[in-house]
Write an enzyme that holds these catalytic residues in place. Structure first.
Site, PDB file in Angstrom:
ATOM      1  CE1 TYR A 142      -3.913   2.175   0.766  1.00 23.55           C
ATOM      2  CE2 TYR A 142      -2.637   3.024   2.612  1.00 23.55           C
ATOM      3  CZ  TYR A 142      -3.738   3.106   1.778  1.00 23.55           C
ATOM      4  OH  TYR A 142      -4.666   4.108   1.959  1.00 23.55           O
ATOM      5  CB  ILE A 172     -11.258   8.391   6.415  1.00 24.33           C
ATOM      6  CG1 ILE A 172     -10.124   9.257   5.878  1.00 24.33           C
ATOM      7  CG2 ILE A 172     -12.589   9.121   6.266  1.00 24.33           C
ATOM      8  CD1 ILE A 172     -10.241   9.554   4.416  1.00 24.33           C
TER       9      ILE A 172
HETATM   10  N1  SER Z   1      -7.171   3.842   6.127  1.00 25.77           N
HETATM   11  C1  SER Z   1      -6.016   3.392   5.399  1.00 25.77           C
HETATM   12  C2  SER Z   1      -5.666   1.995   5.755  1.00 25.77           C
HETATM   13  O1  SER Z   1      -5.731   1.663   6.896  1.00 25.77           O
HETATM   14  C3  SER Z   1      -4.843   4.284   5.655  1.00 25.77           C
HETATM   15  O2  SER Z   1      -4.750   5.238   4.665  1.00 25.77           O
HETATM   16  O3  SER Z   1      -5.307   1.226   4.915  1.00 25.77           O
END
Ligand code: SER
Length: 320
Positions: A142, A172
């Protein structure tokens, strides 16, 4: 921004951002792009939708031409924990999709917003007051795709003049569409479990601090940045932004103020814990504040009251 395409409109951010953009820019001027899941309810009824798979450049180009799109919100992504088990899919969607957007934008003169993340940090990054410009050597798929995305977006801006802009979102928290497979998702799930079962099993250890943000701030950030005066932007891809930083104990204590018999236990998930340990505890977002006036409006107590109210109402109506 006049004619807008959202790629990933049924996702956690897309489902709320699309409706907000329709309110501000006119329903017919905001196209909800989806890959396999058709938009439903208000998202479907309030404006146009089109099948747009981020990995299919022709589909993006066709929709951009058909609706004379000038701004693309490129939200298609695989979140961090899922990315560890599906690295090729994470790369194909994150980077293949972004390259397609950038190429279409280069040809048709579109601006492009692509979220980056706290996941773009790790491997030597200072984790407290993480600076805007610092070491970015993440060790997750990621993170690798987010850093690559930041570089590609800056490259297309400098080399071809494409108006690319981006923020590094923290976790978020929202109550419309569930996130899926993220490391910060526990901070969403805890509210649903508090309402439904009054107990929660936390996948991260006590003391694991992470940046977080309530969805209304996340949406306002995307729109404000895309509306910002380009002359003020010294940075573009991407700006640190944050609203709050807490660990599982702090969010648990906040929820307990509303639901005194709520309980939490721990069952640490090693993949998520390792990811969380490599991410900032708290980012410094002064650069975004200076260059385009970023300022969060929601803190943990206000967000918690609102989350419990909205999820409680859904639960009472049998919707969850
Ligand atoms: N909310 C995301 C994740 O945990 C972080 O950008 O993958």
């Amino acid at each position: 921004m006049k004619n807008i395409l959202i790629i990933g409109s049924v996702g956690q951010i897309g489902s709320e951002l699309t409706l907000e953009l329709r309110k501000n820019y006119g329903s017919n001027n905001v196209v909800a792009g989806y890959r396999s899941t058709l938009p439903k309810g208000e998202l479907l009824e309030s404006g146009p939708s089109e099948r747009v798979d981020a990995t299919d450049i022709q589909q993006i180009a066709d929709v951009v031409k058909k609706y004379r799109i000038d701004t693309i919100f490129n939200l298609a992504a695989i979140l961090s924990a899922v990315g560890e088990s599906k690295p090729l899919t994470a790369w194909n969607i994150g980077i293949g999709g972004l390259m397609n957007c950038l190429e279409v934008a280069r040809e048709h003169g579109c601006a492009v917003f692509t979220p980056s993340s706290i996941g773009a940090f790790g491997g030597g990054t200072p984790l407290d007051n993480t600076p805007q410009d610092t070491i970015q050597r993440p060790q997750t798929m990621y993170g690798v795709s987010k850093v690559s995305g930041e570089l590609l977006s800056d490259y297309y801006h400098k080399r071809f003049g494409v108006d690319t802009r981006s923020v590094r979102y923290p976790g978020i928290i929202s109550n419309v569409t569930l996130p899926g497979g993220g490391t910060t998702d526990y901070a969403v799930e805890i509210y649903y479990e508090a309402i439904k079962n009054k107990k929660f099993t936390c996948p991260l250890k006590a003391g694991t601090f992470l940046d977080m943000m309530y969805m209304p701030d996340a949406i306002r950030a995307a729109i404000d940045l895309m509306e910002a005066d380009p002359a003020r932007l010294k940075h573009r891809n991407s700006f640190n932004i944050t609203a709050m930083s807490f660990d599982p104990e702090i969010i648990y204590a906040e929820i307990k103020k509303h639901i005194p018999d709520f309980t939490m236990t721990y069952q640490v998930e090693p993949v998520k814990q390792a990811i969380a340990d490599s991410w900032p505890n708290k980012m410094d977002d002064s650069c975004a504040r200076r260059e385009w006036g970023w300022k969060p409006e929601w803190d943990l107590p206000a967000m918690t009251s609102d989350m419990l109210k909205v999820i409680g109402e859904k639960y009472a109506k049998g919707l969850i």
